[in-house]
Every structure is written in structure tokens, then in C-alpha cells.
Motif scaffolding. Sequence first.
Motif, PDB file in Angstrom:
ATOM      1  N   VAL A   1      31.774 -20.319  -8.801  1.00 51.16           N
ATOM      2  CA  VAL A   1      31.018 -19.643  -9.503  1.00 51.16           C
ATOM      3  C   VAL A   1      29.671 -20.380  -9.722  1.00 51.16           C
ATOM      4  O   VAL A   1      29.652 -21.586 -10.404  1.00 51.16           O
ATOM      5  N   ILE A   2      28.458 -19.872  -9.189  1.00 51.77           N
ATOM      6  CA  ILE A   2      27.095 -20.771  -9.383  1.00 51.77           C
ATOM      7  C   ILE A   2      26.370 -19.904 -10.170  1.00 51.77           C
ATOM      8  O   ILE A   2      25.960 -18.867 -10.082  1.00 51.77           O
ATOM      9  N   VAL A   3      25.795 -20.873 -11.371  1.00 54.96           N
ATOM     10  CA  VAL A   3      24.751 -20.045 -12.348  1.00 54.96           C
ATOM     11  C   VAL A   3      23.664 -21.061 -12.324  1.00 54.96           C
ATOM     12  O   VAL A   3      24.002 -22.237 -12.728  1.00 54.96           O
ATOM     13  N   CYS A   4      22.469 -20.632 -12.208  1.00 51.43           N
ATOM     14  CA  CYS A   4      21.195 -21.356 -12.350  1.00 51.43           C
ATOM     15  C   CYS A   4      20.629 -21.075 -13.573  1.00 51.43           C
ATOM     16  O   CYS A   4      20.373 -19.949 -14.061  1.00 51.43           O
ATOM     17  N   ALA A   5      20.264 -22.187 -14.453  1.00 49.32           N
ATOM     18  CA  ALA A   5      19.676 -21.781 -15.842  1.00 49.32           C
ATOM     19  C   ALA A   5      18.437 -22.813 -16.017  1.00 49.32           C
ATOM     20  O   ALA A   5      18.451 -23.938 -15.953  1.00 49.32           O
ATOM     21  N   ARG A   6      17.434 -22.271 -16.314  1.00 49.99           N
ATOM     22  CA  ARG A   6      16.093 -23.014 -16.840  1.00 49.99           C
ATOM     23  C   ARG A   6      15.710 -22.453 -18.061  1.00 49.99           C
ATOM     24  O   ARG A   6      15.071 -21.270 -18.352  1.00 49.99           O
ATOM     25  N   ASN A   7      15.986 -23.259 -19.142  1.00 47.28           N
ATOM     26  CA  ASN A   7      15.565 -22.977 -20.654  1.00 47.28           C
ATOM     27  C   ASN A   7      16.285 -21.514 -20.694  1.00 47.28           C
ATOM     28  O   ASN A   7      15.756 -20.546 -21.557  1.00 47.28           O
ATOM     29  N   GLU A   8      17.824 -21.365 -20.696  1.00 46.57           N
ATOM     30  CA  GLU A   8      18.526 -20.311 -20.836  1.00 46.57           C
ATOM     31  C   GLU A   8      19.541 -20.323 -22.115  1.00 46.57           C
ATOM     32  O   GLU A   8      20.232 -19.765 -21.960  1.00 46.57           O
ATOM     33  N   ILE A   9      19.256 -21.200 -22.966  1.00 51.22           N
ATOM     34  CA  ILE A   9      20.260 -21.676 -23.842  1.00 51.22           C
ATOM     35  C   ILE A   9      20.745 -20.426 -24.546  1.00 51.22           C
ATOM     36  O   ILE A   9      21.909 -20.217 -24.940  1.00 51.22           O
TER      37      ILE A   9
ATOM     38  N   VAL B   1      23.824 -24.954 -12.938  1.00 55.41           N
ATOM     39  CA  VAL B   1      22.813 -25.944 -12.566  1.00 55.41           C
ATOM     40  C   VAL B   1      21.727 -25.762 -13.721  1.00 55.41           C
ATOM     41  O   VAL B   1      21.154 -24.802 -13.987  1.00 55.41           O
ATOM     42  N   ASN B   2      21.408 -26.796 -14.581  1.00 57.74           N
ATOM     43  CA  ASN B   2      20.387 -27.060 -15.564  1.00 57.74           C
ATOM     44  C   ASN B   2      19.209 -27.719 -14.792  1.00 57.74           C
ATOM     45  O   ASN B   2      19.004 -28.723 -14.646  1.00 57.74           O
ATOM     46  N   ASP B   3      18.442 -26.618 -14.682  1.00 55.03           N
ATOM     47  CA  ASP B   3      17.101 -27.090 -13.874  1.00 55.03           C
ATOM     48  C   ASP B   3      15.830 -27.352 -14.699  1.00 55.03           C
ATOM     49  O   ASP B   3      15.186 -26.466 -15.318  1.00 55.03           O
ATOM     50  N   ARG B   4      16.037 -28.673 -15.052  1.00 53.93           N
ATOM     51  CA  ARG B   4      14.793 -29.006 -15.997  1.00 53.93           C
ATOM     52  C   ARG B   4      14.470 -28.481 -17.204  1.00 53.93           C
ATOM     53  O   ARG B   4      13.482 -28.093 -17.589  1.00 53.93           O
ATOM     54  N   SER B   5      15.622 -27.884 -17.893  1.00 54.45           N
ATOM     55  CA  SER B   5      15.574 -27.294 -19.026  1.00 54.45           C
ATOM     56  C   SER B   5      14.946 -28.221 -20.404  1.00 54.45           C
ATOM     57  O   SER B   5      15.383 -29.441 -20.410  1.00 54.45           O
ATOM     58  N   TRP B   6      14.419 -27.753 -21.220  1.00 59.04           N
ATOM     59  CA  TRP B   6      13.937 -28.640 -22.386  1.00 59.04           C
ATOM     60  C   TRP B   6      14.165 -28.037 -23.661  1.00 59.04           C
ATOM     61  O   TRP B   6      13.715 -28.124 -25.015  1.00 59.04           O
ATOM     62  N   ASP B   7      15.104 -26.730 -23.630  1.00 55.23           N
ATOM     63  CA  ASP B   7      15.225 -26.020 -25.164  1.00 55.23           C
ATOM     64  C   ASP B   7      16.486 -26.263 -25.543  1.00 55.23           C
ATOM     65  O   ASP B   7      17.015 -25.534 -26.498  1.00 55.23           O
TER      66      ASP B   7
ATOM     67  N   TYR C   1      35.730 -27.075 -22.127  1.00 57.91           N
ATOM     68  CA  TYR C   1      36.372 -25.929 -21.195  1.00 57.91           C
ATOM     69  C   TYR C   1      36.694 -27.139 -19.748  1.00 57.91           C
ATOM     70  O   TYR C   1      35.925 -27.937 -19.441  1.00 57.91           O
ATOM     71  N   ASN C   2      37.870 -26.923 -19.129  1.00 64.42           N
ATOM     72  CA  ASN C   2      37.968 -27.939 -18.021  1.00 64.42           C
ATOM     73  C   ASN C   2      37.633 -27.319 -16.955  1.00 64.42           C
ATOM     74  O   ASN C   2      37.851 -27.969 -15.587  1.00 64.42           O
ATOM     75  N   ASN C   3      36.981 -26.033 -16.649  1.00 63.33           N
ATOM     76  CA  ASN C   3      36.796 -25.647 -15.420  1.00 63.33           C
ATOM     77  C   ASN C   3      35.097 -25.361 -15.399  1.00 63.33           C
ATOM     78  O   ASN C   3      34.701 -24.472 -14.462  1.00 63.33           O
ATOM     79  N   ILE C   4      34.313 -26.027 -16.107  1.00 58.96           N
ATOM     80  CA  ILE C   4      32.976 -26.090 -16.050  1.00 58.96           C
ATOM     81  C   ILE C   4      32.511 -27.351 -15.354  1.00 58.96           C
ATOM     82  O   ILE C   4      32.908 -28.445 -15.636  1.00 58.96           O
ATOM     83  N   LYS C   5      31.531 -27.157 -14.563  1.00 54.24           N
ATOM     84  CA  LYS C   5      30.808 -28.413 -13.737  1.00 54.24           C
ATOM     85  C   LYS C   5      29.197 -28.286 -14.019  1.00 54.24           C
ATOM     86  O   LYS C   5      28.731 -27.174 -13.705  1.00 54.24           O
ATOM     87  N   VAL C   6      28.662 -29.147 -14.474  1.00 55.13           N
ATOM     88  CA  VAL C   6      27.355 -28.951 -14.739  1.00 55.13           C
ATOM     89  C   VAL C   6      26.575 -29.986 -13.746  1.00 55.13           C
ATOM     90  O   VAL C   6      26.767 -31.152 -13.577  1.00 55.13           O
ATOM     91  N   VAL C   7      25.431 -29.310 -13.155  1.00 53.40           N
ATOM     92  CA  VAL C   7      24.616 -30.085 -12.362  1.00 53.40           C
ATOM     93  C   VAL C   7      23.249 -30.187 -12.894  1.00 53.40           C
ATOM     94  O   VAL C   7      22.605 -29.077 -13.387  1.00 53.40           O
ATOM     95  N   LYS C   8      22.697 -31.464 -12.997  1.00 51.92           N
ATOM     96  CA  LYS C   8      21.260 -31.724 -13.897  1.00 51.92           C
ATOM     97  C   LYS C   8      20.278 -31.958 -12.889  1.00 51.92           C
ATOM     98  O   LYS C   8      20.226 -32.884 -12.104  1.00 51.92           O
ATOM     99  N   ILE C   9      19.291 -31.051 -13.022  1.00 54.18           N
ATOM    100  CA  ILE C   9      18.026 -31.522 -11.991  1.00 54.18           C
ATOM    101  C   ILE C   9      16.989 -31.979 -12.938  1.00 54.18           C
ATOM    102  O   ILE C   9      16.694 -31.389 -14.021  1.00 54.18           O
ATOM    103  N   LEU C  10      16.470 -33.075 -12.453  1.00 58.93           N
ATOM    104  CA  LEU C  10      15.300 -33.765 -13.438  1.00 58.93           C
ATOM    105  C   LEU C  10      13.997 -33.657 -12.756  1.00 58.93           C
ATOM    106  O   LEU C  10      13.891 -33.180 -11.428  1.00 58.93           O
ATOM    107  N   ASP C  11      12.888 -33.646 -13.334  1.00 58.08           N
ATOM    108  CA  ASP C  11      11.511 -33.553 -12.769  1.00 58.08           C
ATOM    109  C   ASP C  11      11.431 -34.577 -11.762  1.00 58.08           C
ATOM    110  O   ASP C  11      11.698 -35.720 -12.034  1.00 58.08           O
ATOM    111  N   ASN C  12      10.894 -34.026 -10.636  1.00 58.08           N
ATOM    112  CA  ASN C  12      10.586 -35.126  -9.747  1.00 58.08           C
ATOM    113  C   ASN C  12       9.679 -34.684  -8.595  1.00 58.08           C
ATOM    114  O   ASN C  12       9.664 -33.620  -8.249  1.00 58.08           O
TER     115      ASN C  12
END
Length: 366
Positions: A41-49, A72-78, A91-102
Motif C-alpha cells: 500500500v502506497i501513501v504519500c504525506a506532506r504535513n499530514e500528521i 512517503v514522508n515528503d519534506r514534512s515539518w509538522d 507496527y511491523n508492516n509499515i515502511k517509511v520513506v523520507k524525502i529531504l529538500d534537495n
Amino acid sequence: MLSILAFCLLVQVYYALFVHLKLANVSIEEVPLSARKPISVIVCARNEIVNLEKYLPALLNQNYPQYEVVVVNDRSWDGTEEFLEQFEKKYNNIKVVKILDNDKFIAGKKFAVTMGIKAAKYDWLVFTDADCTPNSENWLMDMQQPADEKTEIVLGYSPYIKRKSLLNALIRFETFFTAVNYLSFALKGMPYMGVGRNMAYKKSLFFKNKGFAAHMHIPSGDDDLFVNAHANKYNTEIRINADSHVWSEPNRTWRGYLRQKKRHFGAGKLYKSKHKFILSLQILVQFLFYVFFAACMFFSREAQYVASGILGLSIIIRCFIYPKLLKRLNYSDLRWWFPILDILLFLFLTLNGFFALFGKKKVNWK
């Protein structure tokens, strides 16, 4: 003018009886009792806490034996990063991908989706958004890869949560017609779009077609443009079982909704020509129908009677079909407001189309 009005009625009747009625009458398959293949399952989040706190647990507690949720944590700051770190421990079935400002890449949702797909462990990908929640713990059971290996894309349905406002009713009604259109045409063998809040496709299909390379310059279209380019009558199925629905948070301001529709308008310009034709014809006919009906009211009494009869016939025919579809697609409360909302939606889409053509061009996904 009466002849044009009658022609517009015939086109309306075609869409209603020969396209949309197919969705109203299609039998709904039961949710499978067992799982076949693993899912990412793919979920993209930007400041969606706020939404992640509210909805992420429902994604992580599905009735499915083998699946992962790639966030996918897309450059969140919240505070999203810290929140996801806690969930990784729980949870053992979650995988977090972090995107940094670039500065080396063009940031946007398509890049975030691509990073999520690359990180996914399994071939069958199910997509949703951070502000969405499944209607059932059997959501993944219904959105899993079909038994037919030729099926590479599954189009789901995502209604908006009900709020007490005219804007909310209009948003839900517009979403209803959008869904009726793309689901009905998919049934007819002409799939042209899907919504990223609830759809699925193969990872291998994504990379075989070089992902979003053809439209990376467009801010939107990670869902509908991909489907428009690669879906066909042989590789696409739909899911409308109630368990497969995914509820989503609607915009609560007119400004936010207009901005969202502006993004969608930009993506539509890149649809295949045949799809742009059938959609443009539908909108044009609706526009001409109301314009010529209003014009007929300034002529003879006989013309007024005939025009009123044509309008009444249009409403009667469509009232036999669309209220049934509203009930099937979880919008039963809108059935009694159908004729009024139909006119309001026409006025809004006309106004929105004008702003989209002549307004500012730059649009961001978040």
C-alpha cells in the motif's frame, strides 16, 4: 434552437442509458474470502500528521495476511517524522520513506509516489492518500490482484465524507458524476482515468512504461494520467463493493476546492484525443442544453411549452438512473436534491473552467 435542444437531449439520453445505466445494473461481486498475493500500500504525506494520526491505524489493521504500508514522508515539518518513527516501533508492516529538500530534483507528488513504488516490496500496489480511510477492514481483500493475470489495473471508488454545507454537497455530487463516468466507461472497455485515493496496479507495469516520465512536468496526474496512458479493455477492472470504498476528507473552503479542480483541469489536457472528445462533448452538450432552454423562454408560448417538455423529459429519464447510482455509491442523501445539484454543478464547472483557462498557471500538490 428547439432542434439543438432536442439534439442535446438525445446525447444526454445516450450517456444515461447506454453508458451510465451499465454501472447501475452491473452485479457486485462478493469480497473474496481468502488472499492470493501480497500487497504494498502506497501513501504519500506532506504535513499530514493530523490525518495520519486519525486514519493510518485503519490501513495498518486490515484483514489481509501479507501486506505492507509504505508511507512517503515528503519534506514534512509538522511532526510527521517523529510520529512515523513511533509507528515503526509499534507496527511491523509499515515502511517509511523520507524525502529531504534537495535542489537536484523537482519536488512534487509524482516524485513522492515514485519513491514509494521503488521502496515497495511487492508487485501489486494499492494507492490511497493520507486523508483517507477504508470503509471496511476487508478493503485490501477486495482491492487485491484479480485471479486473471492479464489484469494490471484495478479502479476503485472513493466518496467524500459528508459535512453540513452547500460546498460539501456540491463536492460530493461532482465526485459522484466523475466516478460514474470513469467507472462506466471502464465497464464499456474504455477506461480513461482513476483516482489515487483508491486504485491499484502492478509495479512491473509502472517501470515497464517508465513511470511518470511522459508527464512529470504536470503537477497532477499521478493517478488519472497514468491510467489514461496505460489502461485498456483487456487489463483493467473496477471495484464498487461497499467494502472496497475508501472515504476521504473533502475540501472545506471554496478556495481549496477551486485550487484542486484547477490541478485536475491541467492534467485533463494530456488525455488521449478520444477521451477528451467524449468528455468535452458531455460538458458541451450540458452547457448548450441549459443555454438554449433559457433562450427558448424568450420566444413564443409554444416554444416555451416544447422546451419545458424537453427539460422535463430529461429530468424524468435521468431520475430513473442517477438516484439509483447515488444509492449504490454511498450518496443516498443526495438523491432528493439531484435536479438542483445538477444545475449548480453545471454553473460551477463553467465558472471553474473559465478561471482555469485564464487564472495563474502554477499549482502545487501541497
